[in-house]
Design an enzyme around this catalytic site. Sequence first.
Site, PDB file in Angstrom:
ATOM      1  N   CYS A  64       2.065  -0.378  -8.381  1.00 51.49           N
ATOM      2  CA  CYS A  64       3.006  -0.014  -7.775  1.00 51.49           C
ATOM      3  C   CYS A  64       4.524  -0.030  -8.536  1.00 51.49           C
ATOM      4  CB  CYS A  64       3.569  -1.020  -6.494  1.00 51.49           C
ATOM      5  SG  CYS A  64       3.225  -2.746  -6.787  1.00 51.49           S
TER       6      CYS A  64
ATOM      7  N   GLU B 242       5.282  -3.273   1.123  1.00 51.15           N
ATOM      8  CA  GLU B 242       5.863  -2.840  -0.145  1.00 51.15           C
ATOM      9  C   GLU B 242       4.924  -1.601  -0.178  1.00 51.15           C
ATOM     10  OE1 GLU B 242       5.003  -1.593  -3.410  1.00 51.15           O
ATOM     11  OE2 GLU B 242       4.351  -3.510  -4.193  1.00 51.15           O
TER      12      GLU B 242
ATOM     13  N   GLY C 235       0.974   4.334   5.133  1.00 51.63           N
ATOM     14  CA  GLY C 235       0.236   3.257   5.914  1.00 51.63           C
ATOM     15  C   GLY C 235       1.606   2.247   6.185  1.00 51.63           C
ATOM     16  N   GLY C 236       2.504   2.069   5.326  1.00 54.10           N
ATOM     17  CA  GLY C 236       3.327   0.985   5.445  1.00 54.10           C
ATOM     18  C   GLY C 236       4.458   1.544   6.617  1.00 54.10           C
TER      19      GLY C 236
ATOM     20  N   GLY D 267       0.714  -1.014  -0.070  1.00 53.68           N
ATOM     21  CA  GLY D 267       0.003  -0.058   0.046  1.00 53.68           C
ATOM     22  C   GLY D 267       0.885   1.078   0.045  1.00 53.68           C
ATOM     23  N   SER D 268       0.329   2.411   0.529  1.00 50.96           N
ATOM     24  CA  SER D 268       1.014   3.572   0.716  1.00 50.96           C
ATOM     25  C   SER D 268       2.152   3.609   1.564  1.00 50.96           C
ATOM     26  CB  SER D 268       0.156   4.692   1.185  1.00 50.96           C
ATOM     27  OG  SER D 268      -0.367   4.362   2.374  1.00 50.96           O
TER      28      SER D 268
END
Lengths: 483, 483
Positions: free
Chosen positions: A261, A224, A204-205, A200-201
């Site tokens: 991504c 990732e 977030g990560g 994700g973003s």
Amino acid sequence: MTNFDSIFTTSQQAYLQYKQLDFQKRADFLASTAKGLEARKAEVIAIACQESNLPEGRITGELGRTVGQIRLFAKLLLEGSWVEAVIDTADPERSPVPKPDIRRMLTPLGPVVVFGASNFPLAFSTAGGDTISALAAGCSVIYKGHPAHPQTSLLVAAIIQEAIQVSGMPEGVFIHVEGGVAAGQALVSHPIAKAVAFTGSLAGGKAIFDAAQQREEPIPVFAEMGSVNPIFVLEEKLQQESATLAKQFAASLTLGAGQFCTNPGLIFVPARHAASFGESIKQELDSVIPAAMLHEGIASAYYASLSQLSKKEELQWLQVATQQDMIKAYPALAQVQVEDWLKDDLFQQEVFGCFAMMVVYESVEDLVAVANHLHGQLTISIWAEGEELSLHQSIIQLLSEKCGRLLFKGVPTGVEVGYAMQHGGPFPATTDSRSTSVGAYAIKRFARPIAYQDMPSELLPLALRNDNPMGIWRMVDGVFEKC
Amino acid sequence: MTNFDSIFTTSQQAYLQYKQLDFQKRADFLASTAKGLEARKAEVIAIACQESNLPEGRITGELGRTVGQIRLFAKLLLEGSWVEAVIDTADPERSPVPKPDIRRMLTPLGPVVVFGASNFPLAFSTAGGDTISALAAGCSVIYKGHPAHPQTSLLVAAIIQEAIQVSGMPEGVFIHVEGGVAAGQALVSHPIAKAVAFTGSLAGGKAIFDAAQQREEPIPVFAEMGSVNPIFVLEEKLQQESATLAKQFAASLTLGAGQFCTNPGLIFVPARHAASFGESIKQELDSVIPAAMLHEGIASAYYASLSQLSKKEELQWLQVATQQDMIKAYPALAQVQVEDWLKDDLFQQEVFGCFAMMVVYESVEDLVAVANHLHGQLTISIWAEGEELSLHQSIIQLLSEKCGRLLFKGVPTGVEVGYAMQHGGPFPATTDSRSTSVGAYAIKRFARPIAYQDMPSELLPLALRNDNPMGIWRMVDGVFEKC
């Protein structure tokens, strides 16, 4: 906030049984999941299309990829070399002390928390690569469905549950939960969790990573978080293939409304050809039919990012995207001089969607400066003629420091699921450059080595027994063998 | 605080050259270092003994181990399978899209910061396993000498510098620095640093880990922080071999004044035999000649820990250690009932030195409770008769969750340096259970995978070329081969 204690206890108990099953049983379970997905294909595709706004062709392809990668892990389990079995035999006569018998292999980490991704409702979600590679490694999985596709997630979870029943796996080896950010934090913080996978973003990560590192017992986080996947176009190549390259680039940029991504959001172009190449890309973009994004929140974020960039005077807009409804992504393209690009980190932040920045450079020195300044990336592409490439070897060396995959042809989108794929890269592309989230070796994220010293043969795991009953490749006293 | 900018810049420049050298050149450099250590053996041993208080026999052995492990990494480099070369060949005819050529191998992480360890002035210090495995992987090393043995460190650093000259390596591939905690923090926080290796205390390792995770770009920290290395003695075994086991245990506990990370500080004994076994251990300890610890600070810390424990009413002291001078460690042994042990986490904290806690248990249920409660360990030993062992398989399974190495014979001290060794374990034994700091696979800590997609053959690293010029094992289209 939900209390996840009983869920984790169930997961832990299931894990302790599951990890002891032989690889054939694990492989059968995976195969059964793949079969279930295929059997209910029409249903899965319909609901995934509806919830993600992605076209049927794309979702059909994603289902095929999901099934294919489940089968890859099943095959990998039986091939067995992934466990890295290593045996150092004993030497009781060694002086001054006898040499013990030591045998080492990978063992699963324990219960793993997996987060679903919005942009791949199947391949990076419920029965996606993270879940399946963790299950293949022998871990149990607690899966948090992505709120953008709740029904798809529940349907696929039901298919996994059916496979658990059919193949006689311990219940609780896969548990589906729902919830928002607070639930996610609670999952990551739970003491029974032993690893986390996320796609994700960056925001977030990184939040998940920080929470996991601040636990009493820090645990690995495989996040990732995407990247801008720069493409470096060298002069001669551009001179020779300008039209083809513009077409390739525009197609990759706008594929799936740019929601990959590996979407190429940055392209470096030599000054002499910048104007004409920019014009060619613009023409390609003009003919793109704008596609719906995953949801309105993502569309708003896309236009908000463009609006923030539009305030930057250094940017010259070759293609402006104006929001015309709540959901569709119109492609956008801005141009910037390399010296300006180098000055502002905003210019290498990912804009999730079909926006690219074209950076105009003059010299090899510019490329060196860019390579040194560049953040970590999932992929970097170098488009060059053969001759040209050999003159730029130092640039290649510098760029290889900054990515997990280096391409010399084609575009970064369309990630092959195979043995050699590396889908990872230096931070901020991921939180662990030593791992991949796509391909066979994604399994290694969820295992750690354990050594057994002087263990009675009959108690050893099959992979380490003298007679090699699994028939796998092993290193014995420093030599690879399969007998 | 020292500014390390110029040191890191030098290290980075050396790294970019060094990583491109073929493995034979790296191996020659390592061999040259090993030769240098052997040539100046007498000098190195003398100064290391003087600075560490360790006896000559021990330091001579440690030098042999250090040289041996350097040669192991040189051999590993040439064998080459450690780079995990994987090739998925192209299929231009594949439909709907052609399949690209993808080749994957491990590539070095970049400049690595290594911290020396006080308890191994050679094998875990300047030219120890961390430094050498990082150099073998292709990284440059910035090494912070341990203040407890400054002259030893400078001498070994000079030997490495000589090897750099002799073998024509880029200067700066190894840089020796000195300093305290602030210098250490500055090294870990420097943006050019790409990984950290550390062997030492939990407090030290955790502080380094936290600093590294709070960087703008978090980096991996391989901190080996020791553990209490529990031994579980089962009833029948104890009944049959009580005297031998007491001797073995006491010898392992007091070896090197107990200053090993694999020192067994915790032993679980069945109630029926606890009194007699405790007495046997005590008798063994009585005959131990107290040895000098590494320095006075460590001796003070040892007695301070014992003094803290002496306030605990649950402990019954079988052997009390009284500080009789500033440096010597007298062995100590306390006994505790399992239900009390389970209540207090202090009872499983490491006391660096020759102290052990003997925990008296009654039943298999007690062992299950212990296994669930136990922190992560480098090693766990299970002493049992064959028959007995097969009745305790669930205990073995639970214990295997808590350690990196499981022993069924002998003692945890005396870590073999080979291919199969796993010297690592779940937190708090280390900060990364997926790594080892001893043995061949220590090299994997300092490398990450990179994939080359459609790279022209002549530009590929040797390990990935079609003709396999290095003659190494590779996985090609899913099959292991060496041709």
